[in-house]
Write a protein that holds these residues in place. Structure first.
Motif, PDB file in Angstrom:
ATOM      1  N   GLU A  69       0.615  -1.279  -0.069  1.00  0.00           N
ATOM      2  CA  GLU A  69       0.026   0.020  -0.051  1.00  0.00           C
ATOM      3  C   GLU A  69       0.814   1.131   0.135  1.00  0.00           C
ATOM      4  O   GLU A  69       1.738   1.148   0.825  1.00  0.00           O
ATOM      5  N   LEU A  71       2.040   4.778   0.887  1.00  0.00           N
ATOM      6  CA  LEU A  71       1.795   5.694   1.761  1.00  0.00           C
ATOM      7  C   LEU A  71       1.357   7.130   1.346  1.00  0.00           C
ATOM      8  O   LEU A  71       1.997   7.538   0.337  1.00  0.00           O
ATOM      9  N   THR A 106      -1.847   8.229   5.489  1.00  0.00           N
ATOM     10  CA  THR A 106      -2.106   6.788   5.718  1.00  0.00           C
ATOM     11  C   THR A 106      -0.883   6.225   6.322  1.00  0.00           C
ATOM     12  O   THR A 106      -0.575   4.988   6.616  1.00  0.00           O
ATOM     13  N   ASN A 107       0.051   7.032   7.033  1.00  0.00           N
ATOM     14  CA  ASN A 107       1.338   6.647   7.745  1.00  0.00           C
ATOM     15  C   ASN A 107       1.059   6.828   9.083  1.00  0.00           C
ATOM     16  O   ASN A 107       2.261   6.640   9.965  1.00  0.00           O
ATOM     17  N   ASP A 108      -0.104   6.688   9.782  1.00  0.00           N
ATOM     18  CA  ASP A 108      -0.378   6.786  11.155  1.00  0.00           C
ATOM     19  C   ASP A 108       0.203   8.212  11.791  1.00  0.00           C
ATOM     20  O   ASP A 108       0.351   8.282  12.926  1.00  0.00           O
TER      21      ASP A 108
END
Length: 233
Positions: A69, A71, A106-108
Motif C-alpha cells: 500500500e 503511503l 495513511t502513515n499513522d
C-alpha cells in the motif's frame, strides 16, 4: 507499506520462461512477508528478502509476488473558526484552525507539514464611543489628542461649570469645597474683628449722646477724687 509477500509460482503465464510448461498447473509458494517488510517498508526501492525459506519449486523458474500500500502524506484542510472575538466591540482577534485531512495521512501520523493554527482580525461592531474611537489606532501622544479634542473639551467643560451667580447661597454652600487651611480660618477671624470694631465704636458714641448726665456725674467723681488727693498731700 508491505502487506504480503510470497516466493514461488502460482501460474504459468506470469514471468514466462523456457522452463515453464504452459499446460502444467503451478501452485506452490512460501511466505517472505516478514523479511520483505523489514527490508522495504518506508523505502522507495528495495530487494525482497527470501533467506531461510527454502525452495518451494526446485528447478522451476520462480518469482516474488508482493502486495503493498502506497503511503499518502497528509495535507492541511480549509481554515475554520475555532473561537470568539476577544472583545465585544472594536478591533479584536480570534483563533482559526485547520485539520490534517486533505488528504488524511495513511502513515499513522497525526500532524501534517505546515501551520495549523493562526489568528485573524475581527470586529463584531463599533464601540459606543464612535466619535473618538478611531483615535486609539493612531498611536498619538497626549498633547496631540488634546489638540484634536480641544473644541469638544471646551464645550464639555462649559456644560459642567456651575454659575454661582444663578444659584442661591444654600446651594453654593453645598457645592463649594470646604477650605480647612489655618490661613483661611485666620483670615476669616480677622475680617470678623474688623467688621465688629466700627459697630462697637458707633454704639459707644450713641451711648454718650443719649446719656450726657451720666457722663457729667462720672467726670465729677473723677475731679472729686483728684481734689481729695491734693488735700491729703
Amino acid at each position: 507499506m508491505v502487506s504480503d509477500a510470497s516466493y514461488g509460482r502460482t501460474n504459468s503465464f506470469e514471468c514466462p520462461h523456457g522452463s515453464i510448461d504452459p499446460s502444467k498447473t503451478y501452485d506452490r509458494t512460501v511466505s517472505i512477508t516478514t523479511g520483505t517488510k523489514d527490508n522495504c517498508d518506508l523505502k522507495q526501492s528495495c530487494l525482497p528478502s527470501r533467506s531461510d525459506v527454502g525452495d518451494p519449486y526446485p528447478g522451476v523458474y520462480k518469482y516474488v509476488n508482493v502486495t503493498y500500500e502506497c503511503l499518502i502524506s497528509g495535507g492541511l484542510g480549509c481554515w475554520q473558526t475555532a473561537g470568539h472575538c476577544s472583545h465585544s466591540c472594536g478591533n479584536s482577534i480570534r483563533l482559526k484552525v485547520r485539520e490534517c485531512n486533505n488528504p488524511v495521512p495513511t502513515n499513522d501520523e497525526s500532524f501534517c507539514d505546515g501551520k495549523n493554527t493562526t489568528l485573524e482580525w475581527c470586529n463584531l461592531r463599533e464601540c459606543p464611543v464612535y466619535k473618538w474611537g478611531y483615535l486609539k489606532d493612531l498611536n498619538l501622544t497626549l498633547a496631540e489628542l488634546k489638540e484634536i479634542m480641544k473644541d469638544e473639551l471646551i464645550e464639555l467643560k462649559g456644560n459642567l461649570t456651575v454659575d454661582n451667580k444663578n444659584i442661591s447661597s444654600a446651594i453654593r454652600r453645598r457645592i463649594s469645597a470646604r477650605d480647612d487651611r489655618p490661613s483661611a480660618a485666620s483670615f476669616g477671624y480677622f475680617g470678623l474683628v474688623m467688621l465688629a470694631k466700627p459697630i462697637v465704636l458707633m454704639v459707644c458714641l450713641d451711648y454718650n449722646h443719649l446719656c450726657p448726665e451720666c457722663i457729667k456725674r462720672r467726670i465729677a467723681k473723677i475731679l472729686k477724687k483728684v481734689s481729695s488727693s491734693s488735700e491729703t498731700t
